[in-house]
Motif scaffolding. Structure first.
Motif, PDB file in Angstrom:
ATOM      1  N   ILE A 187      31.314-109.443 -51.662  1.00  0.00           N
ATOM      2  CA  ILE A 187      30.059-109.186 -52.371  1.00  0.00           C
ATOM      3  C   ILE A 187      30.386-108.901 -53.825  1.00  0.00           C
ATOM      4  CG2 ILE A 187      28.830-108.348 -50.328  1.00  0.00           C
ATOM      5  CD1 ILE A 187      29.467-105.508 -51.171  1.00  0.00           C
ATOM      6  N   PRO A 188      29.407-109.055 -54.714  1.00  0.00           N
ATOM      7  CA  PRO A 188      29.679-108.800 -56.137  1.00  0.00           C
ATOM      8  C   PRO A 188      30.283-107.418 -56.347  1.00  0.00           C
ATOM      9  CG  PRO A 188      27.542-109.851 -55.881  1.00  0.00           C
ATOM     10  CD  PRO A 188      28.031-109.535 -54.491  1.00  0.00           C
ATOM     11  N   GLY A 189      31.332-107.389 -57.164  1.00  0.00           N
ATOM     12  CA  GLY A 189      31.992-106.126 -57.468  1.00  0.00           C
ATOM     13  C   GLY A 189      33.207-105.837 -56.612  1.00  0.00           C
ATOM     14  N   THR A 190      33.363-106.569 -55.501  1.00  0.00           N
ATOM     15  CA  THR A 190      34.536-106.350 -54.652  1.00  0.00           C
ATOM     16  C   THR A 190      35.784-106.870 -55.354  1.00  0.00           C
ATOM     17  OG1 THR A 190      33.237-106.542 -52.629  1.00  0.00           O
ATOM     18  CG2 THR A 190      35.608-106.887 -52.432  1.00  0.00           C
ATOM     19  N   ARG A 191      36.858-106.101 -55.297  1.00  0.00           N
ATOM     20  CA  ARG A 191      38.123-106.528 -55.896  1.00  0.00           C
ATOM     21  C   ARG A 191      38.677-107.722 -55.134  1.00  0.00           C
ATOM     22  NH1 ARG A 191      43.649-105.891 -55.196  1.00  0.00           N
ATOM     23  NH2 ARG A 191      43.288-104.820 -53.205  1.00  0.00           N
ATOM     24  N   ARG A 192      39.056-108.752 -55.867  1.00  0.00           N
ATOM     25  CA  ARG A 192      39.677-109.928 -55.252  1.00  0.00           C
ATOM     26  C   ARG A 192      41.151-109.977 -55.646  1.00  0.00           C
ATOM     27  NH1 ARG A 192      35.894-113.601 -53.020  1.00  0.00           N
ATOM     28  NH2 ARG A 192      33.754-113.174 -53.690  1.00  0.00           N
ATOM     29  N   VAL A 193      41.996-110.247 -54.664  1.00  0.00           N
ATOM     30  CA  VAL A 193      43.425-110.336 -54.941  1.00  0.00           C
ATOM     31  C   VAL A 193      43.746-111.719 -55.495  1.00  0.00           C
ATOM     32  CG1 VAL A 193      43.948-108.685 -53.123  1.00  0.00           C
ATOM     33  CG2 VAL A 193      44.022-111.121 -52.615  1.00  0.00           C
ATOM     34  N   SER A 194      44.827-111.814 -56.205  1.00  0.00           N
ATOM     35  CA  SER A 194      45.249-113.102 -56.765  1.00  0.00           C
ATOM     36  C   SER A 194      45.726-114.024 -55.652  1.00  0.00           C
ATOM     37  CB  SER A 194      46.373-112.890 -57.771  1.00  0.00           C
ATOM     38  OG  SER A 194      47.515-112.344 -57.129  1.00  0.00           O
ATOM     39  N   GLU A 195      45.745-115.317 -55.950  1.00  0.00           N
ATOM     40  CA  GLU A 195      46.152-116.289 -54.927  1.00  0.00           C
ATOM     41  C   GLU A 195      47.566-116.029 -54.430  1.00  0.00           C
ATOM     42  OE1 GLU A 195      43.673-120.314 -55.974  1.00  0.00           O
ATOM     43  OE2 GLU A 195      45.026-119.529 -57.514  1.00  0.00           O
ATOM     44  N   GLN A 196      48.461-115.655 -55.324  1.00  0.00           N
ATOM     45  CA  GLN A 196      49.842-115.429 -54.893  1.00  0.00           C
ATOM     46  C   GLN A 196      49.995-114.181 -54.032  1.00  0.00           C
ATOM     47  OE1 GLN A 196      48.844-115.667 -58.066  1.00  0.00           O
ATOM     48  NE2 GLN A 196      49.826-114.133 -59.412  1.00  0.00           N
ATOM     49  N   ASP A 197      48.999-113.275 -54.088  1.00  0.00           N
ATOM     50  CA  ASP A 197      49.075-112.047 -53.293  1.00  0.00           C
ATOM     51  C   ASP A 197      48.260-112.112 -52.005  1.00  0.00           C
ATOM     52  OD1 ASP A 197      50.743-110.777 -55.124  1.00  0.00           O
ATOM     53  OD2 ASP A 197      49.066-110.027 -56.305  1.00  0.00           O
TER      54      ASP A 197
END
Length: 733
Positions: free
Chosen positions: A251-261
Motif C-alpha cells: 500500500i502507499p507508504g510501505t517501505r519497498r526493498v531494493s531488487e538486490q535485497d
C-alpha cells in the motif's frame, strides 16, 4: 423433482446409494428445525438459479484472450466481473495495489554445440482453436533472473534435492552448467532454488510427455494432452506475497526493498520449454545412462551429461520502475440479515498465464455465478444471517500475491470478522470430484456433496465420489466416507488459513489433461475435453453456493472440532514414530556418549505422549459440544445474542492453532496444523512446526513445538467448553 433441489429439513434419514456408506442423518448441522426449513428454501432458490448457460457465458468471455496480471487484458476482466456483479444488484468495487511483477523483455534458448540452432520457444497457433490465433503470452517464468549463460548441459531429473544427491553419487557436478529438469513432483520455485544453490548458470524446465504429453494420450487439438511445443509458464517465487514488501502490504507508504535485497527471487535465468525443444538438447547428452526412475517418455536415451551438448540461455526481465505493475482485486458484497459484521468470503483468482479456461476462469466463473444466485435469492427475500463477500483476486499466478497483500492490509479486521474462506482455484477440468479443507470443515464438504446431483451419473456428487474412491479397492478396504485433503500452500486460501488461522475449504471436479499454464488452456479445450456443456461448472457452483450458504446462514457454525482432534491424533501417532526414529538414529551411533544414550530425547517422547492425550481430550470435548449444540437447537431457534456468543467461542477455538512465532524458517506462516512443505511446495506438511524442527535435527526444539501444539489443543478445548456452558446454561434457564 431433482434431488439437489429438494427442500431440506431437519430430522429423518437418507440412505446413501453406495454400499460402503453408513446411514447418514439428513439433519442440518447448526440449524434448529425452523431455521433448517427456512434455510432449505434459501438453498433451493440458490441451486435453481445456477445454470450451465450463464456460467458458460462468463467462461467464454473471460477466456476469450490471455489475461496475465499487469496487462490491459487483465484490467478488462476486472471490468467485466464488476459489471456482472452490479447487473445482479450487488454492491461491487475493486482495490488497486502496485506489485513487483517484472515481465520479460527478451527470452531465448540456443543449442550452440553440436549443430547450432536457435529454438522457437513459442506455442504455435492452431487452426482448430481461434483463441490461439490471437495475442500470445511470451514464454517465461515469473521472477526468473536476468542474464546470459552458455555452458554444457546436465540433465537433473526433476531437479529436486534427492536428484542432485543422485548426480553427486555419479560424480557429476552442475556448477557452471546449464541444467535441464522436468516439471513435476514439486513446485518449480524449489527447482530453481536448488539449481541456483548448486552453482548452475541457468535452468531449463520442461513438461515430459510421460507426465502430460503423448505418452498419456492424444495431444491437443486432437486430444487433451500437451503437444510438443506446449509450455508450462509459472512463478518461481519462493516467498510469500510481493517480494518488494516483505514487512507489510503493498500500500502507499510501505517501505519497498531494493531488487538486490529481495528474498525468494531467482538470480539465474530460468526458461520453460516444450518437450520438443527439450528433446533437441537431451538427445545429444553424453555420460552414463540415467536410472530407470529418471527415464521419461521421449523416444531417446536419457543421459546425465555433462555435454557434449552446450546451450546458451538469454533472459532479460524488466527492472526498476518498469517492473512494477498494478493489480486489482474485485469485491462484491451481500449484507447479512442478522450478523452483518460476520463474513463468509468466497474467492478465486482472476489472472492467468494464458486464456485460462481451467486456471482460473472456471473458478472465477463459479464465484460470479454464486454471487448472481445469492443476489437472486436476496431479491426474493432470502438473505443469509451473515454477510457474504465475493472476491476475485489478481496476481495469484505470480505467487499468491493479490490476495495475500489484501489480507495483510486488513489482518485485524479479517481475524475479527471472517468466519471461513471458500476457495475456487481451477475447480473444473473434468468430472472427478475432490475437496480439501481445514480439519473442522471436512464433514461439511461431504454433507454438501450429498445435496447436489452429479450431472452425468445416477445419484449425487457424493455417490460418484465414493464410487471413484472405492473402484480399485477390495471391498474390505472401502472407506466409510471419501477422503478430504488437507490445505498446504499454492492458492488464495493461504493468507486466510496459513497466516490468520481462518478455516478454509476448496473443491472441484478434476480430469486428465496437459494444457496447464499453456496457451492451449482455452474455451475449445474445455468444451471439447474438460466439461462439454459446462455441466460440471454448474455443479461446482451449486456446491460452492451450498457451502457458502451453510456457513453464512447457520445459527451455530457447522465446525467439527471432534474431527479436527481425531485428525491431529492420527498425525501425532505418525509424528511419534518419526521422533523415535530420530532419537534412535542419534543414540544408536557408535560414538554416542553415555549421557546421550540415557537421557537424549526423553523430553520429546514425553511431549508426544502429552500431545496424544491432549488430542483425545479435545475429541471428547468436541463430542460433548456437538451433543449440547444439537440438543439446544432441537428445542427451537437460539436467541441471536446467545448464538453470537457461542459462535465467537467456536471461531476462537479454530483460531487457537496459529503461532505468532510462525514456523521454523517462515515467520509469516503461523498455522500449526497444516502448511506447505518448504521442500515441496505442492505437498502438505502436517504439524509443520514440529516436523520442520525435527527435520533440522534439533530434538530439543522439536519438543518445544510439540508442547506448543498440546497447549493449543487445550486452548481450543477450553473454548469449546465455554461454548457448551453457554448452551447448557441457556437450557437450564
Amino acid at each position: 423433482m431433482n434431488r439437489s433441489l429438494v427442500l431440506l429439513v431437519a430430522g429423518g434419514a437418507m440412505l446413501c446409494a453406495h454400499p460402503a456408506v453408513a446411514q447418514h442423518s439428513d439433519r442440518l448441522t447448526g440449524f434448529s428445525p425452523p431455521a433448517a426449513a427456512a434455510h432449505g428454501e434459501l438453498e433451493r432458490v440458490l441451486l435453481e438459479a445456477i445454470h450451465p448457460d450463464s456460467i458458460g457465458r462468463w467462461s467464454r468471455t473471460l477466456a476469450s484472450r490471455p489475461h496475465v496480471a499487469g496487462t490491459p487484458e487483465q484490467i478488462a476482466t476486472r471490468d467485466s466481473v464488476l459489471a456482472w456483479h452490479r447487473a445482479a444488484g450487488l454492491e461491487a468495487w475493486y482495490d488497486s495495489m502496485l506489485h513487483y511483477m517484472p515481465h520479460p523483455v527478451r527470452v531465448s534458448v540456443e543449442r550452440t554445440h553440436p549443430a547450432p540452432q536457435a529454438f522457437d520457444l513459442s506455442e504455435p497457433p492452431l487452426e482448430e482453436d481461434p483463441v490461439t490465433q490471437g495475442p500470445m503470452v511470451p514464454v517465461f517464468n515469473a521472477f526468473s533472473g536476468s542474464g546470459v549463460a552458455e555452458a554444457e548441459v546436465v540433465y537433473a531429473g526433476y531437479g529436486l534435492p534427492a536428484d542432485y544427491s543422485t548426480l553427486d553419487s555419479a560424480g557429476i557436478a552442475v556448477a557452471g552448467k546449464v541444467v535441464i529438469a522436468r516439471y513435476g513432483r514439486s513446485f518449480r520455485g524449489i527447482k530453481s532454488r536448488e539449481a541456483e544453490a548448486r552453482g548452475a548458470v541457468a535452468l531449463l524446465l520442461y513438461s515430459d510427455p510421460a507426465s502430460d504429453g503423448f505418452v498419456r494420450g492424444e495431444v491437443y487439438p486432437a486430444g487433451p494432452m500437451r503437444p510438443e511445443r506446449g509450455v508450462q509458464r509459472g512463478s518461481l517465487l519462493n516467498t510469500t506475497g510481493d517480494p518488494s514488501t516483505p514487512d507489510g502490504p503493498s500500500i502507499p507508504g510501505t517501505r519497498r526493498v531494493s531488487e538486490q535485497d529481495m528474498v525468494g527471487v531467482t538470480r539465474i535465468p530460468v526458461v520453460p520449454i516444450g518437450y520438443g525443444v527439450a528433446a533437441e538438447l537431451i538427445r545429444y547428452l553424453g555420460g552414463p545412462t540415467v536410472p530407470e526412475s529418471w527415464q521419461g517418455g521421449l523416444e531417446l536415451t536419457y543421459r546425465f551429461g555433462p555435454g557434449p551438448v552446450r546451450a546458451a540461455v538469454d533472459v532479460s526481465m524488466e527492472r526498476g520502475e518498469a517492473a512494477y505493475h498494478p493489480a486489482f482485486n474485485t469485491i462484491a458484497v451481500l449484507e447479512g440479515a442478522v450478523w452483518p459484521d460476520e463474513w463468509v468470503i468466497i474467492g478465486g483468482h482472476r489472472d492467468a498465464w494464458s486464456p485460462g479456461a481451467i486456471d482460473n476462469v472456471s473458478g472465477t466463473s463459479s464465484v460470479v455465478e454464486v454471487a448472481r444466485a445469492f443476489a437472486s435469492a436476496a431479491a426474493l427475500g432470502h438473505r443469509p444471517r451473515r454477510t457474504v463477500l465475493f472476491a476475485t483476486w489478481d496476481a495469484e499466478e505470480w505467487g499468491v500475491v493479490g490476495s495475500i497483500e489484501w489480507v495483510e492490509a486488513r489482518e485485524e479486521q479479517l481475524r475479527g470478522s471472517v468466519v471461513a474462506y471458500v476457495n475456487q482455484d481451477a475447480p473444473v477440468s473434468g468430472s472427478s470430484f475432490r475437496a480439501a479443507s481445514s480439519p473442522e470443515l471436512k464433514n461439511l464438504a461431504r454433507d454438501v456433496s450429498r445435496r447436489v446431483d452429479d450431472p452425468l451419473r445416477d445419484g449425487s456428487v457424493f455417490d460418484a465420489w465414493m464410487d471413484r474412491v472405492t473402484e480399485n479397492l477390495p471391498e474390505e478396504e472401502w472407506p466409510t466416507v471419501p477422503p478430504v485433503g488437507d490445505l498446504g500452500g499454492g492458492s488464495d486460501h493461504k493468507g486466510f488459513y496459513q497466516h490468520l488461522g481462518i478455516p478454509a475449504i476448496g473443491f472441484g471436479f478434476g480430469g486428465s489433461g496437459g494444457v496447464y499454464h499453456s496457451m492451449y488452456d482455452t474455451p475449445r479445450w474445455m468444451e471439447t475435453f474438460g466439461d462439454p456443456g459446462h455441466l460440471y461448472h454448474a455443479a461446482t457452483a451449486r456446491i460452492a453456493a451450498a457451502v457458502v450458504a451453510r456457513l453464512a446462514d447457520a445459527e451455530v457454525l457447522p465446525f467439527d472440532h471432534a474431527a479436527l482432534a481425531r485428525i491431529v491424533g492420527k498425525r501425532a501417532t505418525l509424528l511419534a514414530a518419526e521422533v523415535d526414529a530420530a532419537i534412535h538414529a542419534v543414540t544408536a551411533t557408535e560414538h554416542a556418549s553415555v549421557e546421550v544414550e540415557e537421557g537424549y530425547g526423553a523430553g520429546a517422547r514425553t511431549a508426544m505422549a502429552s500431545l496424544r492425550r491432549a488430542a483425545d481430550r479435545l475429541e471428547e470435548r468436541g463430542r460433548q459440544f456437538a451433543a449440547a449444540r444439537d440438543a439446544a437447537l432441537e428445542a427451537g431457534p437460539l436467541d441471536a445474542h446467545l448464538a453470537r456468543q457461542v459462535n465467537r467461542e467456536l471461531r476462537s477455538a479454530s483460531l487457537a492453532f496459529t503461532s505468532e512465532a510462525g514456523l521454523p524458517g517462515d515467520r509469516w506462516s503461523r498455522q500449526l496444523l497444516f502448511a506447505a512443505d518448504p521442500d515441496n511446495g505442492y505437498a502438505t506438511l502436517p504439524l509443520p512446526a514440529a516436523h520442520l524442527a525435527l527435520r533440522s535435527g534439533d530434538v530439543v526444539r522439536t519438543e518445544a513445538r510439540i508442547r506448543e501444539l498440546s497447549e493449543r489443543l487445550e486452548a481450543c478445548g477450553q473454548r469449546l467448553e465455554a461454548a457448551r456452558s453457554l448452551l447448557e446454561l441457556e437450557g437450564r434457564n
